[in-house]
Design a protein around this motif. Sequence first.
Motif, PDB file in Angstrom:
ATOM      1  N   GLY A 144       0.813  -1.219   0.000  1.00 17.62           N
ATOM      2  CA  GLY A 144       0.000   0.000   0.000  1.00 17.62           C
ATOM      3  C   GLY A 144       0.841   1.260   0.000  1.00 17.62           C
ATOM      4  N   SER A 145       1.929   1.269   0.759  1.00 17.15           N
ATOM      5  CA  SER A 145       2.779   2.463   0.804  1.00 17.15           C
ATOM      6  C   SER A 145       3.494   2.678  -0.530  1.00 17.15           C
ATOM      7  N   PHE A 146       3.861   1.580  -1.200  1.00 15.72           N
ATOM      8  CA  PHE A 146       4.477   1.697  -2.530  1.00 15.72           C
ATOM      9  C   PHE A 146       3.498   2.340  -3.510  1.00 15.72           C
ATOM     10  N   LEU A 147       2.247   1.877  -3.513  1.00 14.47           N
ATOM     11  CA  LEU A 147       1.236   2.470  -4.395  1.00 14.47           C
ATOM     12  C   LEU A 147       0.971   3.923  -4.008  1.00 14.47           C
ATOM     13  N   PHE A 148       0.994   4.207  -2.710  1.00 11.00           N
ATOM     14  CA  PHE A 148       0.772   5.572  -2.229  1.00 11.00           C
ATOM     15  C   PHE A 148       1.846   6.514  -2.766  1.00 11.00           C
ATOM     16  N   ILE A 149       3.118   6.057  -2.758  1.00 16.07           N
ATOM     17  CA  ILE A 149       4.213   6.885  -3.259  1.00 16.07           C
ATOM     18  C   ILE A 149       4.029   7.169  -4.747  1.00 16.07           C
ATOM     19  N   LEU A 150       3.616   6.155  -5.516  1.00 20.03           N
ATOM     20  CA  LEU A 150       3.389   6.358  -6.945  1.00 20.03           C
ATOM     21  C   LEU A 150       2.274   7.372  -7.188  1.00 20.03           C
ATOM     22  N   ILE A 151       1.177   7.219  -6.453  1.00 20.17           N
ATOM     23  CA  ILE A 151       0.052   8.156  -6.607  1.00 20.17           C
ATOM     24  C   ILE A 151       0.481   9.564  -6.208  1.00 20.17           C
ATOM     25  N   GLN A 152       1.237   9.655  -5.128  1.00 21.04           N
ATOM     26  CA  GLN A 152       1.681  10.967  -4.670  1.00 21.04           C
ATOM     27  C   GLN A 152       2.620  11.619  -5.690  1.00 21.04           C
ATOM     28  N   LEU A 153       3.458  10.813  -6.335  1.00 20.56           N
ATOM     29  CA  LEU A 153       4.336  11.348  -7.370  1.00 20.56           C
ATOM     30  C   LEU A 153       3.529  11.935  -8.530  1.00 20.56           C
ATOM     31  N   VAL A 154       2.504  11.194  -8.956  1.00 15.94           N
ATOM     32  CA  VAL A 154       1.658  11.682 -10.051  1.00 15.94           C
ATOM     33  C   VAL A 154       0.979  12.998  -9.664  1.00 15.94           C
ATOM     34  N   LEU A 155       0.459  13.066  -8.443  1.00 12.78           N
ATOM     35  CA  LEU A 155      -0.214  14.281  -7.983  1.00 12.78           C
ATOM     36  C   LEU A 155       0.761  15.450  -7.877  1.00 12.78           C
ATOM     37  N   LEU A 156       1.973  15.181  -7.410  1.00 11.94           N
ATOM     38  CA  LEU A 156       2.977  16.241  -7.299  1.00 11.94           C
ATOM     39  C   LEU A 156       3.378  16.767  -8.676  1.00 11.94           C
ATOM     40  N   ILE A 157       3.567  15.852  -9.632  1.00 13.54           N
ATOM     41  CA  ILE A 157       3.912  16.282 -10.989  1.00 13.54           C
ATOM     42  C   ILE A 157       2.797  17.132 -11.583  1.00 13.54           C
ATOM     43  N   ASP A 158       1.563  16.688 -11.397  1.00 12.29           N
ATOM     44  CA  ASP A 158       0.419  17.442 -11.918  1.00 12.29           C
ATOM     45  C   ASP A 158       0.319  18.811 -11.247  1.00 12.29           C
ATOM     46  N   PHE A 159       0.552  18.842  -9.926  1.00 13.24           N
ATOM     47  CA  PHE A 159       0.514  20.114  -9.199  1.00 13.24           C
ATOM     48  C   PHE A 159       1.591  21.070  -9.696  1.00 13.24           C
ATOM     49  N   ALA A 160       2.817  20.562  -9.848  1.00 16.70           N
ATOM     50  CA  ALA A 160       3.916  21.415 -10.319  1.00 16.70           C
ATOM     51  C   ALA A 160       3.675  21.886 -11.748  1.00 16.70           C
ATOM     52  N   HIS A 161       3.087  21.013 -12.580  1.00 15.26           N
ATOM     53  CA  HIS A 161       2.783  21.405 -13.965  1.00 15.26           C
ATOM     54  C   HIS A 161       1.752  22.543 -13.995  1.00 15.26           C
ATOM     55  N   SER A 162       0.689  22.398 -13.197  1.00 16.79           N
ATOM     56  CA  SER A 162      -0.338  23.452 -13.136  1.00 16.79           C
ATOM     57  C   SER A 162       0.247  24.743 -12.592  1.00 16.79           C
ATOM     58  N   TRP A 163       1.111  24.628 -11.581  1.00 14.39           N
ATOM     59  CA  TRP A 163       1.777  25.785 -10.984  1.00 14.39           C
ATOM     60  C   TRP A 163       2.609  26.516 -12.046  1.00 14.39           C
ATOM     61  N   SER A 164       3.457  25.775 -12.761  1.00 20.39           N
ATOM     62  CA  SER A 164       4.299  26.376 -13.788  1.00 20.39           C
ATOM     63  C   SER A 164       3.456  26.986 -14.905  1.00 20.39           C
ATOM     64  N   GLN A 165       2.417  26.277 -15.319  1.00 21.16           N
ATOM     65  CA  GLN A 165       1.553  26.761 -16.394  1.00 21.16           C
ATOM     66  C   GLN A 165       0.883  28.073 -16.008  1.00 21.16           C
ATOM     67  N   LEU A 166       0.412  28.170 -14.761  1.00 20.52           N
ATOM     68  CA  LEU A 166      -0.268  29.377 -14.289  1.00 20.52           C
ATOM     69  C   LEU A 166       0.676  30.571 -14.272  1.00 20.52           C
ATOM     70  N   TRP A 167       1.877  30.390 -13.728  1.00 19.22           N
ATOM     71  CA  TRP A 167       2.813  31.504 -13.619  1.00 19.22           C
ATOM     72  C   TRP A 167       3.334  31.931 -14.997  1.00 19.22           C
ATOM     73  N   LEU A 168       3.562  30.985 -15.890  1.00 22.65           N
ATOM     74  CA  LEU A 168       4.011  31.343 -17.236  1.00 22.65           C
ATOM     75  C   LEU A 168       2.915  32.071 -18.010  1.00 22.65           C
TER      76      LEU A 168
END
Length: 304
Positions: A144-168
């Motif tokens: 479960g923790s392994f799957l949690f890390i993968l899901i969290q990575l996807v969410l972090l990438i999506d968050f950073a992408h939206s963040w960068s897109q907004l500021w640009l």
Amino acid sequence: SCLCGSAPCLLCGCCPSAKNSTVSRLLFTFFLFLGTLVSIIMIIPGVEKELHKLPGFCEGSGSVLGVQTHVDCGSFLGHKAVYRMGFAMAAFFFLFAAIMVCPLLSSRSFWFFKFLVLVGITVGAFYIPDGAFTSVWFYIGVVGSFLFILIQLVLLIDFAHSWSQLWLRNAGESNAKGWYAALCVVTFIFYATSIAAVALLYVYYTKPEGCTEGKVLISINLILCLIVSAVSILPKIQDAQPHSGLLQASLITLYTIYVTWSALANVPTQTCNPTLLVRNSTVSVMATQPLTTWWDAPSIVGLI
């Protein structure tokens, strides 16, 4: 009425209006935080001592959290309680996830009774005989923790992408260079923090002689982070994804270094792990120390 039925009550009139789905998410999130808070309380030394009164907590187990039984079970009672709390939370959310599959059965009311269901499952979990439960749940937790890390990575990438897109986009619309400067500053802070963290990991979790696993783990993850950072600014990547950049790579680098620290903080060797809990050493040492050293840096950062 608000807790036991779907009809609104007068006291809710002063609250901001929200969709039922939003309220449901907030209340289920509250249940999750409540379970986390109870888990934290369970590993407080004073509460941990009271767990000795529960029957069957230390009976019939061949190992305790993957450690052989030459370690006193009493020193792990708080963490065994956390396992049961985690089991209760998992069972509760799995139950309602199954119910929500069918829209006809999805109920967004009766929250008081849902809370009672959670309490009932939790109380029942604490009376599960130890036996193989702790060992089995340990391996379920690993998956479960392994799957949690993968899901969290996807969410972090999506968050950073939206963040960068907004500021640009803001920089392009307003022709203000301040947005570009802010993007560069945040990216620099993430990378600087990551570099400092890597240096500290090498200093505190490795030795000139020995601790080979720690050195390999830190080095491999550092190399992978460098590769990800280089790939994120390649022309082909920029053509396919114009808003890709170092902000996403820096955030993932920082998260990867944190996960590396979390792993090193669980190495069962005192010389390679300065944050190793005292209870993992010998029974004679544990007799003179508190049952649990729970207020450590990895736990605090992990909770945040």
